[in-house]
Design an enzyme around this catalytic site. Structure first.
Site, PDB file in Angstrom:
ATOM      1  N   GLY A 266      63.820  30.901  77.985  1.00  0.00           N
ATOM      2  CA  GLY A 266      64.322  30.786  76.760  1.00  0.00           C
ATOM      3  C   GLY A 266      63.197  31.029  75.594  1.00  0.00           C
TER       4      GLY A 266
ATOM      5  N   GLY B 121      62.887  30.142  71.659  1.00  0.00           N
ATOM      6  CA  GLY B 121      63.741  29.735  70.201  1.00  0.00           C
ATOM      7  C   GLY B 121      63.133  29.760  69.122  1.00  0.00           C
ATOM      8  N   GLY B 122      63.278  29.101  68.074  1.00  0.00           N
ATOM      9  CA  GLY B 122      62.768  29.162  66.730  1.00  0.00           C
ATOM     10  C   GLY B 122      61.427  28.551  66.790  1.00  0.00           C
TER      11      GLY B 122
ATOM     12  N   GLY C 200      59.377  28.162  69.647  1.00  0.00           N
ATOM     13  CA  GLY C 200      58.475  28.604  70.617  1.00  0.00           C
ATOM     14  C   GLY C 200      59.386  28.908  72.064  1.00  0.00           C
TER      15      GLY C 200
ATOM     16  N   VAL D  81      60.274  28.975  76.145  1.00  0.00           N
ATOM     17  CA  VAL D  81      60.548  27.794  76.930  1.00  0.00           C
ATOM     18  C   VAL D  81      60.127  28.434  78.536  1.00  0.00           C
ATOM     19  CG1 VAL D  81      62.202  26.227  78.073  1.00  0.00           C
ATOM     20  CG2 VAL D  81      62.261  27.062  75.689  1.00  0.00           C
TER      21      VAL D  81
ATOM     22  N   LYS E  29      58.757  23.538  77.164  1.00  0.00           N
ATOM     23  CA  LYS E  29      58.905  24.063  75.778  1.00  0.00           C
ATOM     24  C   LYS E  29      57.438  23.970  75.118  1.00  0.00           C
ATOM     25  CE  LYS E  29      61.963  24.109  71.845  1.00  0.00           C
ATOM     26  NZ  LYS E  29      63.088  23.571  71.453  1.00  0.00           N
TER      27      LYS E  29
ATOM     28  N   ASP F 150      70.839  20.122  64.241  1.00  0.00           N
ATOM     29  CA  ASP F 150      70.883  21.875  64.669  1.00  0.00           C
ATOM     30  C   ASP F 150      71.879  21.988  65.774  1.00  0.00           C
ATOM     31  OD1 ASP F 150      70.783  24.651  64.581  1.00  0.00           O
ATOM     32  OD2 ASP F 150      68.618  24.406  65.654  1.00  0.00           O
TER      33      ASP F 150
END
Ligand SMILES: *[C@@H]1O[C@H](CO)[C@@H](O)[C@H](O)[C@H]1NC(C)=O
Ligand SMILES: *[C@@H]1O[C@H](CO)[C@@H](O)[C@H](O)[C@H]1NC(C)=O
Ligand SMILES: *[C@@H]1O[C@H](CO)[C@@H](O)[C@H](O)[C@H]1NC(C)=O
Ligand SMILES: *[C@@H]1O[C@H](CO)[C@@H](O)[C@H](O)[C@H]1NC(C)=O
Ligand SMILES: *[C@@H]1O[C@H](CO)[C@@H](O)[C@H](O)[C@H]1NC(C)=O
Ligand SMILES: *[C@@H]1O[C@H](CO)[C@@H](O)[C@H](O)[C@H]1NC(C)=O
Ligand SMILES: *[C@@H]1O[C@H](CO)[C@@H](O)[C@H](O)[C@H]1NC(C)=O
Ligand SMILES: *[C@@H]1O[C@H](CO)[C@@H](O)[C@H](O)[C@H]1NC(C)=O
Ligand SMILES: *[C@@H]1O[C@H](CO)[C@@H](O)[C@H](O)[C@H]1NC(C)=O
Ligand SMILES: *[C@@H]1O[C@H](CO)[C@@H](O)[C@H](O)[C@H]1NC(C)=O
Length: 854
Positions: free
Chosen positions: A559, A561-562, A564, A566, A580, A678
């Site tokens: 993954g 994400g905003g 960093g 994963v 993460k 979020d």
């Protein structure tokens, strides 16, 4: 000292209900009453009046009369001989509705001795024009508003026509359901509020009216005859809460006339709303009439027998000649003339001047009280610009919301430590505290404000923050992106259509199925938490070397994400985990990060992704989470889960129910309420058995669940999911998560993205289709007709409640959980029926393999 007095006064006001059983929240201020006076009780109403000293910093007291036939609060006034704008600050609860009233004595000998020409001046509510105090002898000025911060400034503005002054100020909470026209973006000025028929006193107020509205008695009219009843009037709905005592009286037309009219003239205000209140006292003959407002098309109406009812305008009317009339004309069928029990007329207080970002306003007020600052700090800090506070510089965001960007408190005689409150002014670029007697450490996060480009002068004239490492420019870019994109969405959401006239019985406030009072349930709280084996690792600290081993040298990215990347990993005992890596520094610094991690490792629930441990070594910050093998809901809905299978309706509702329970636990199940901030489909992860868990609440900030301490850093959240109210005010509450969850619900029902270029926001799209009453036009086409219609409606219904623009109207997550349970029960019953009829039809074929995101 100022703070102490202020608190003492609040306590006094709050304690008064015990004295006279006053409804909570009544604040009654006698302007000009000596500060050492502990207040008094009005003999007629039992209402306690207190000195205005804690609510205002400026002005001069005068005693103008000792005439005891006069209402006591008219005996003293406070005048404001200096300064262009002087303001009272009234304590409010953000989002609640209030009545505010200013009383101004006009007919006193002392006043004419003080000022040979009766002063004229303006009243402002916050930054916006409210009314003008003129020659005539009006003594009561009233407005209805929705609080936009923890303080509502009431300002007296000098217009070069004499010294402004006031006799009393009253603040009354109004139920949030009352007066739907009072909204965050518009307040109302009371123009006329009259009751009809025979009355004993010229004004009816508390305790007859629990909201302490003033109802004036109408002047007699030879064309009118009085009607009355002693029977109780049933209050069907609480949209206006008109007291039974008022509805028990009415007027009709003498001699079986057919027309009853009310006229008025106004040249100062041109936009009006009209509210007519009715209750009939007989049910033997038909009474039917047309209601006209000026030349508008008529509305056919029959009052209810012994029940409160109303007709009101939902648009603002204007007239070119300043003349207005309400005319009730009996129809040919009617055996009785028209009647009227009470009416109200309001004008618009447009919020044409932008108001300071709520949170900045609250924070600067806290700073003012903390240091006892007595500068010209009154009213709205930024607007209008000619009244901006001394030393405060504001800048409009792209959405025209003023934010405080510079604060000069040099040589302001400040004592004590450097307040943490400064760090809550998140747009601050410049702070000057030189020339004060401050000591103590500089708060950790202060120099990190504004992505490190913050300039702080303290003791020496140098910028003490000019040693911070270069900061990431990303956080700025993100905020900017949201600022630009979100208004489009907000406009789309707010654009609701209204009818010209609305009669309560004929149309509900909601266009779709009437909202139900949702049963409150504690079920989710009582459930036993699943403490799986991961929990043994609670609070485990990893070294960077450990992480390398666990992730096999960061081989598999699952993954991005905003915050960093994963990676997939395996612990020594082969337990799969998601690692993460956080890029950039955490905005709250390392200590903040660790404190947050410590508290998050204690949060366990079967519907929350567990935090296994963390790493904070050298420049590496990482969080190690439980691994969720089936990826996120977003990918599932897009068919990108790698498993190539659509979730059927029952699975979808189960996933939603799981997620709702996880959120409910965050909000209510922990010591401190945790707001996720979020919520979106990509933060809902699915495990092997397709049970869902909420992820990424590591970004949430815990906050003390005390009504005064809502926190907000910068507007966080993802496009399409941001609560418009949060976006506009910076106030975050659990309700903001509820809003985002409502968007998730609609996304799961429709299978569509929250924002479709050119087709607007999902809420708008669904609302348009809801009116057609055809659920199949809303439901994800991939579901075919394999769902229970009522089950689906239940989800749509709760989703629209969750996404109410006014946060206070949204349900709690517990209510959402209850509704989803009902929905699931319906769908499961349908499936069972289906199985009985067609036993070979496998309902839920679970795919069994396929690694995926996270
Ligand atoms: C309040 O203070 C004034 C002087 O400022 C004094 O004359 C008055 O007696 C005091 N009143 C009370 C109730 O203490
Ligand atoms: C109706 O009530 C008003 C107000 O109390 C009173 O002044 C008036 O005389 C009454 N009218 C009639 C016709 O009794
Ligand atoms: C008003 O009309 C009703 C019914 O039509 C009648 O019974 C009554 O006498 C009339 N009253 C007057 C004052 O004309
Ligand atoms: C309507 O109101 C006007 C002004 O008050 C008055 O002159 C007129 O007589 C009224 N008409 C009726 C039918 O009551
Ligand atoms: C009501 O107002 C409209 C528009 O100003 C006017 O044309 C009409 O004659 C008025 N009706 C009465 C009864 O005063
Ligand atoms: C913000 O915008 C308002 C209205 O557009 C304007 O009157 C005001 O001067 C602006 N304030 C600043 C600080 O730019
Ligand atoms: C902000 O100021 C208030 C006093 O008005 C104080 O009680 C509070 O602790 C301060 N908050 C912070 C974070 O320093
Ligand atoms: C801070 O205020 C002092 C005193 O008013 C002034 O001399 C100094 O230039 C200010 N510093 C900054 C960075 O504006
Ligand atoms: C920091 O201070 C140095 C020397 O005083 C100056 O040259 C530099 O421009 C400052 N940096 C910032 C970001 O203000
Ligand atoms: C306030 O917002 C509502 C929609 O939420 C809109 O209908 C109304 O016109 C707005 N009022 C003003 C004064 O802009």
């Amino acid at each position: 000292m100022a703070l102490f007095l202020f608190l003492a006064a609040i306590v006094l006001a709050a304690a008064s209900p015990a004295v006279g059983q006053l409804p909570a929240g009544f604040l009654s201020i006698d302007c000009g009453l000596e500060a050492n006076y502990s207040g008094y009780k009005d003999t007629d109403t039992g209402i306690v009046y207190v000195s205005d000293d804690p609510y205002v910093d400026t002005g001069k007291n005068h005693r103008i009369s000792a005439d005891s036939t006069y209402q006591r609060f008219y005996q003293t006034i406070r005048s404001f001989p200096t300064g262009e704008r002087n303001c009272y600050a009234l304590p409010t609860v953000y989002g609640d509705k209030y009545i505010v009233r200013v009383m101004i004595s006009r007919n006193s000998q002392m006043i004419s001795l003080l000022w040979p020409t009766l002063p004229q001046f303006a009243l402002h509510l916050g930054a916006n024009y409210w009314d003008t105090v003129q020659d005539d002898s009006t003594e009561v000025y009233e407005a209805l508003f929705m609080a936009w911060a923890s303080w509502a400034p009431v300002c007296l503005v000098n217009t070069d026509q004499g010294t402004p002054y006031a006799s009393a100020i009253e603040l009354r909470p109004l139920g949030n359901e009352l007066y739907p026209a009072v909204m965050a973006n518009q307040s109302m000025r009371m123009s006329i509020r009259c009751r009809m028929g025979q009355t004993d006193s010229s004004i009816t107020r508390f305790p007859d009216d629990q909201h302490d509205r003033y109802w004036w008695t109408t002047p007699t009219n030879p064309m009118w005859a009085n009607l009355s009843t002693t029977s109780d009037i049933q209050e069907e709905s609480s949209l206006f809460g008109v007291p039974s005592a008022i509805l028990q009286k009415a007027v009709t037309v003498v001699g079986n006339g057919t027309m009853l009219n009310v006229t008025w003239e106004d040249r100062l205000f041109i936009e009006f709303m009209v509210f007519l209140h009715f209750a009939d006292f007989q049910d033997s003959k038909i009474r039917q009439f047309n209601v006209y407002f000026n030349n508008d098309s008529p509305l056919l109406y029959t009052p209810l027998y012994l029940a409160a009812d109303y007709v009101y305008s939902v648009v603002w009317y204007s007239s070119t000649n300043g003349k207005f009339n309400i005319t009730l004309v009996a129809t040919a069928k009617s055996l009785l003339p028209p009647m009227l029990n009470a009416y109200e007329i309001y004008t618009l207080i447009a919020h044409s001047t932008p108001t300071t970002f709520s949170k900045d306003f609250d924070v600067i007020m806290a700073i003012k009280f903390e240091y006892g600052i007595k500068k010209n700090w009154m009213g709205d800090p930024c607007s209008p610009s000619q009244f901006a506070w001394d030393g405060v510089i504001c800048r409009n965001t792209s959405d025209n919301i003023p934010r405080i960007i510079s604060l000069d408190l040099s040589n302001s005689n400040l004592h004590g430590v450097i307040s943490n409150n400064f760090t809550l002014l998140t747009a601050l670029e410049n702070l000057n505290l030189t020339g004060n007697q401050l000591d103590g450490t500089i708060p950790d996060s202060l120099c990190k404000l504004n992505a490190g480009s913050f300039i702080f002068s303290y003791n020496s004239d140098q910028d003490v923050c000019n040693k911070t490492s270069p900061s990431s420019s990303r956080s700025r870019a993100t905020i900017l992106a949201i600022s630009i994109a979100a208004p489009v969405m907000v406009v789309a959401i707010l654009g609701t259509s209204y009818m010209i006239w609305r009669v309560k019985r004929k149309s509900n406030f909601f266009a779709y199925n009437p909202p139900r009072v949702l049963e409150h349930t504690n079920a989710s709280r009582n459930e036993k938490y699943h403490w799986d084996h991961l929990q043994e690792n609670e609070n485990r600290q990893f070294t960077y070397e450990d992480l390398e081993k666990i992730t096999d040298n960061f081989q598999l990215i699952i993954g991005e994400g905003g915050s960093g990347r994963v990676y997939h990993g395996r612990l020594e005992d082969n337990t799969e985990v998601a690692v993460k890596m956080l890029s950039g520094t955490s905005s709250s610094g390392l200590n903040g990060f660790l404190a947050e991690v410590q508290s998050l490792t204690k949060v366990h629930h079967k519907n929350l992704v567990s935090l296994v441990g963390y790493c904070s070594e050298k420049a590496h910050l990482a969080l190690v989470y439980e691994y969720m093998s089936r990826g996120n809901l977003f990918d599932h809905l897009r068919g990108k889960s790698g498993v190539g299978e659509n979730l059927n309706w029952a699975m979808r509702v189960r996933v939603l129910l799981d997620a709702a329970q996880g959120l409910d636990y965050l909000h209510k199940g922990c010591n401190k309420s945790i707001i996720h901030r979020d919520v979106k489909t990509s933060n809902i992860l699915l495990g092997q058995n397709l049970r869902a868990k909420i992820a990424d609440f590591g970004l949430s900030k815990t906050y003390i669940s005390d009504s005064q301490s809502h926190m907000s850093a910068t507007v966080a959240g993802s496009m399409g999911y941001i609560d418009p109210e949060y976006y506009h005010t910076g106030w975050i509450t659990e309700n903001s998560d509820v809003y985002s969850f409502g968007v998730v619900l609609l996304e799961v029902v429709t299978g569509e993205l929250p924002i479709l270029q050119g087709h607007g926001h999902i809420i708008q799209r669904v609302k348009q289709k809801v009116d057609s009453g055809d659920i199949s036009s809303i439901a994800d086409q991939r579901l075919g007709s394999d769902y229970d219609v009522s089950s689906m409606w239940k989800v749509v219904e709760i989703a629209l409640l969750c996404t109410e623009p006014v946060a206070a109207r949204r349900p709690s997550m517990a209510a959402v959980v209850a509704q989803l349970k009902d929905s699931l029960t319906l769908e499961e019953a349908r499936e069972e029926r289906g199985l009985k009829e067609n036993p070979t039809d496998e309902v839920a074929m679970l795919p069994t393999s396929g690694p995926s995101a996270r």
